[in-house]
Design a protein around this motif. Sequence first.
Motif, PDB file in Angstrom:
ATOM      1  N   GLY A   1      12.953   8.453  -4.312  1.00  0.00           N
ATOM      2  CA  GLY A   1      14.033   7.600  -4.776  1.00  0.00           C
ATOM      3  C   GLY A   1      13.594   6.179  -5.055  1.00  0.00           C
ATOM      4  N   TRP A   2      12.536   5.743  -4.379  1.00  0.00           N
ATOM      5  CA  TRP A   2      11.994   4.400  -4.621  1.00  0.00           C
ATOM      6  C   TRP A   2      10.999   4.371  -5.776  1.00  0.00           C
ATOM      7  N   GLY A   3      10.679   5.527  -6.326  1.00  0.00           N
ATOM      8  CA  GLY A   3       9.696   5.587  -7.400  1.00  0.00           C
ATOM      9  C   GLY A   3       8.263   5.678  -6.926  1.00  0.00           C
ATOM     10  N   TRP A   4       8.069   6.085  -5.671  1.00  0.00           N
ATOM     11  CA  TRP A   4       6.722   6.261  -5.111  1.00  0.00           C
ATOM     12  C   TRP A   4       6.330   7.728  -5.273  1.00  0.00           C
ATOM     13  N   PRO A   5       5.246   8.043  -5.969  1.00  0.00           N
ATOM     14  CA  PRO A   5       4.985   9.449  -6.301  1.00  0.00           C
ATOM     15  C   PRO A   5       4.184  10.238  -5.284  1.00  0.00           C
ATOM     16  N   LEU A   6       3.439   9.569  -4.381  1.00  0.00           N
ATOM     17  CA  LEU A   6       2.458  10.289  -3.565  1.00  0.00           C
ATOM     18  C   LEU A   6       2.513   9.884  -2.097  1.00  0.00           C
TER      19      LEU A   6
ATOM     20  N   VAL B   1      -3.103  15.527  -0.467  1.00  0.00           N
ATOM     21  CA  VAL B   1      -2.086  14.679  -1.071  1.00  0.00           C
ATOM     22  C   VAL B   1      -0.798  15.484  -1.240  1.00  0.00           C
ATOM     23  N   PHE B   2       0.318  14.883  -0.853  1.00  0.00           N
ATOM     24  CA  PHE B   2       1.631  15.431  -1.185  1.00  0.00           C
ATOM     25  C   PHE B   2       2.207  14.669  -2.369  1.00  0.00           C
ATOM     26  N   ARG B   3       2.720  15.393  -3.339  1.00  0.00           N
ATOM     27  CA  ARG B   3       3.587  14.766  -4.321  1.00  0.00           C
ATOM     28  C   ARG B   3       4.968  14.626  -3.667  1.00  0.00           C
ATOM     29  N   THR B   4       5.639  13.516  -3.894  1.00  0.00           N
ATOM     30  CA  THR B   4       6.923  13.324  -3.223  1.00  0.00           C
ATOM     31  C   THR B   4       8.005  14.265  -3.750  1.00  0.00           C
ATOM     32  N   ASP B   5       7.745  14.923  -4.873  1.00  0.00           N
ATOM     33  CA  ASP B   5       8.666  15.960  -5.340  1.00  0.00           C
ATOM     34  C   ASP B   5       8.113  17.351  -5.062  1.00  0.00           C
ATOM     35  N   GLY B   6       7.111  17.436  -4.164  1.00  0.00           N
ATOM     36  CA  GLY B   6       6.441  18.715  -3.954  1.00  0.00           C
ATOM     37  C   GLY B   6       6.341  19.154  -2.511  1.00  0.00           C
ATOM     38  N   VAL B   7       7.187  18.606  -1.623  1.00  0.00           N
ATOM     39  CA  VAL B   7       7.200  19.082  -0.238  1.00  0.00           C
ATOM     40  C   VAL B   7       8.057  20.343  -0.176  1.00  0.00           C
TER      41      VAL B   7
ATOM     42  N   PHE C   1       1.344   0.433   1.343  1.00  0.00           N
ATOM     43  CA  PHE C   1       1.022  -0.736   0.526  1.00  0.00           C
ATOM     44  C   PHE C   1       1.241  -0.319  -0.915  1.00  0.00           C
ATOM     45  N   GLY C   2       1.562  -1.295  -1.777  1.00  0.00           N
ATOM     46  CA  GLY C   2       1.890  -0.936  -3.140  1.00  0.00           C
ATOM     47  C   GLY C   2       2.993   0.100  -3.146  1.00  0.00           C
ATOM     48  N   HIS C   3       2.798   1.184  -3.910  1.00  0.00           N
ATOM     49  CA  HIS C   3       3.746   2.287  -3.947  1.00  0.00           C
ATOM     50  C   HIS C   3       3.112   3.558  -3.393  1.00  0.00           C
ATOM     51  N   LEU C   4       2.417   3.429  -2.262  1.00  0.00           N
ATOM     52  CA  LEU C   4       1.732   4.557  -1.641  1.00  0.00           C
ATOM     53  C   LEU C   4       1.958   4.533  -0.141  1.00  0.00           C
ATOM     54  N   PHE C   5       2.266   5.695   0.422  1.00  0.00           N
ATOM     55  CA  PHE C   5       2.333   5.862   1.872  1.00  0.00           C
ATOM     56  C   PHE C   5       1.152   6.706   2.299  1.00  0.00           C
ATOM     57  N   CYS C   6       0.398   6.220   3.275  1.00  0.00           N
ATOM     58  CA  CYS C   6      -0.762   6.937   3.800  1.00  0.00           C
ATOM     59  C   CYS C   6      -0.407   7.467   5.178  1.00  0.00           C
TER      60      CYS C   6
ATOM     61  N   LEU D   1      -1.678   2.621  -7.878  1.00  0.00           N
ATOM     62  CA  LEU D   1      -0.514   2.444  -7.017  1.00  0.00           C
ATOM     63  C   LEU D   1      -0.639   1.296  -6.020  1.00  0.00           C
ATOM     64  N   ARG D   2      -1.866   0.944  -5.622  1.00  0.00           N
ATOM     65  CA  ARG D   2      -2.013   0.058  -4.476  1.00  0.00           C
ATOM     66  C   ARG D   2      -1.567  -1.380  -4.719  1.00  0.00           C
ATOM     67  N   ASP D   3      -1.546  -1.834  -5.958  1.00  0.00           N
ATOM     68  CA  ASP D   3      -1.187  -3.219  -6.239  1.00  0.00           C
ATOM     69  C   ASP D   3       0.202  -3.381  -6.841  1.00  0.00           C
ATOM     70  N   LEU D   4       0.976  -2.285  -6.922  1.00  0.00           N
ATOM     71  CA  LEU D   4       2.330  -2.410  -7.426  1.00  0.00           C
ATOM     72  C   LEU D   4       3.163  -3.232  -6.447  1.00  0.00           C
ATOM     73  N   PRO D   5       4.139  -3.977  -6.938  1.00  0.00           N
ATOM     74  CA  PRO D   5       4.855  -4.920  -6.067  1.00  0.00           C
ATOM     75  C   PRO D   5       5.671  -4.216  -4.995  1.00  0.00           C
ATOM     76  N   THR D   6       5.535  -4.692  -3.778  1.00  0.00           N
ATOM     77  CA  THR D   6       6.310  -4.226  -2.644  1.00  0.00           C
ATOM     78  C   THR D   6       6.270  -5.311  -1.586  1.00  0.00           C
ATOM     79  N   GLU D   7       7.110  -5.207  -0.588  1.00  0.00           N
ATOM     80  CA  GLU D   7       7.145  -6.193   0.480  1.00  0.00           C
ATOM     81  C   GLU D   7       6.870  -5.518   1.813  1.00  0.00           C
ATOM     82  N   ALA D   8       6.003  -6.160   2.610  1.00  0.00           N
ATOM     83  CA  ALA D   8       5.791  -5.676   3.965  1.00  0.00           C
ATOM     84  C   ALA D   8       7.026  -5.996   4.799  1.00  0.00           C
ATOM     85  N   GLY D   9       7.272  -5.199   5.798  1.00  0.00           N
ATOM     86  CA  GLY D   9       8.414  -5.431   6.660  1.00  0.00           C
ATOM     87  C   GLY D   9       9.010  -4.126   7.140  1.00  0.00           C
ATOM     88  N   SER D  10       9.971  -4.209   8.026  1.00  0.00           N
ATOM     89  CA  SER D  10      10.597  -3.021   8.594  1.00  0.00           C
ATOM     90  C   SER D  10      11.290  -2.196   7.517  1.00  0.00           C
TER      91      SER D  10
END
Length: 249
Positions: A186-191, A69-75, A156-161, A221-230
Motif C-alpha cells: 500500500g505504501w508502494g514498496w515492492p520488496l 526476496v519476497f515480492r510484497t504482492d507475492g506472499v 531504508f528508502g522503499h525496502l524492508f530487510c 530502492l535504497r535512496d527513495l524518499p522516506t523518513e526514519a521513525g516509529s
Amino acid sequence: MNLRLFELAEDPASPFPPVELALAEPEGLLAMGGDLSPTRFINAYRSGIFPWFSEGEPILWWSPSRRAVFRTDGVHLSSRLRRRLRNSGWTVRADSAFAEVVTGCAAPRDGQSGGTWITADMQAAYLELHRLGHAHSIEVFDGGGRLVGGLFGLSFGHLFCGDSMYSAESGASSLALAMLARRLRGWGWPLIDAQVPNPHTRRLGVETWPRAAYMEALANLRDLPTEAGSWRERFGEWPASALDDGVRD
C-alpha cells in the motif's frame, strides 16, 4: 576470484568490499571484524550485506550469491491457514513491542541445538537502531493482548530487510509477514529482503534471486524518499480478518 576474507577498517563509515568478492566457500562470506554501530549496520544493508555470526566468533559479514526476496504482492498463505488466522481474533501492530520480538526471535527453537546468532551484542545493536527509527517490529497479539509472534528488520528508502521471525503460537509469524507485505504494498514498496531462504519462507512464497538482480533492485530502492521513525501510527492496528483481501494462495 577472491580467495581471502577481508578485514574491515576501524572507522564505521569505511566502505565494505564489493559484494562480488564474497567467498564461494563458505558461500557468501565477505568480511570480518568492524563493529555493530548504527553507521556500520546501515552501511552494510545499503550495500547488500548483513552480519551473521555466533557467540564467540568474530563479526562476520555476508552477501550470498542467491538472495531470498519476497515480492510484497507475492506472499502466499494456504487457504486453510488463512481461514484459521482470519478466525483467530488476533491483531497485528508495529513498533509496540520491539524488544520482546527480538527476544522471541533469539530464543532457541524446538529441537534447535547450540546458540543463537542474535547474540546479546546483536540485540543491543538492533535496539539502538530501533531507537533511531531504522529498525521495526511487526507484532501479533492474541485476543487477550498476549504477544504470540512477530518479525523484525531494518528499513531504508522503499525496502524492508527482514532479519528474523518467530511464532509462540502456530501461524503468528506468517500473519506478521503477510500483513507487513500488505502494508508495504500500500505504501508502494515492492520488496522484502529475506536474506537466505529456509523451508518456512519457501512455503510462504520467497524467491531466490541472483545477487546481481538483488543489487540492481537495491540500488533503485535504497535512496527513495522516506523518513526514519516509529511505524506504530503509520502501520496501524489490523485484525487478522483483514487478510481476506490482497493475500493470495
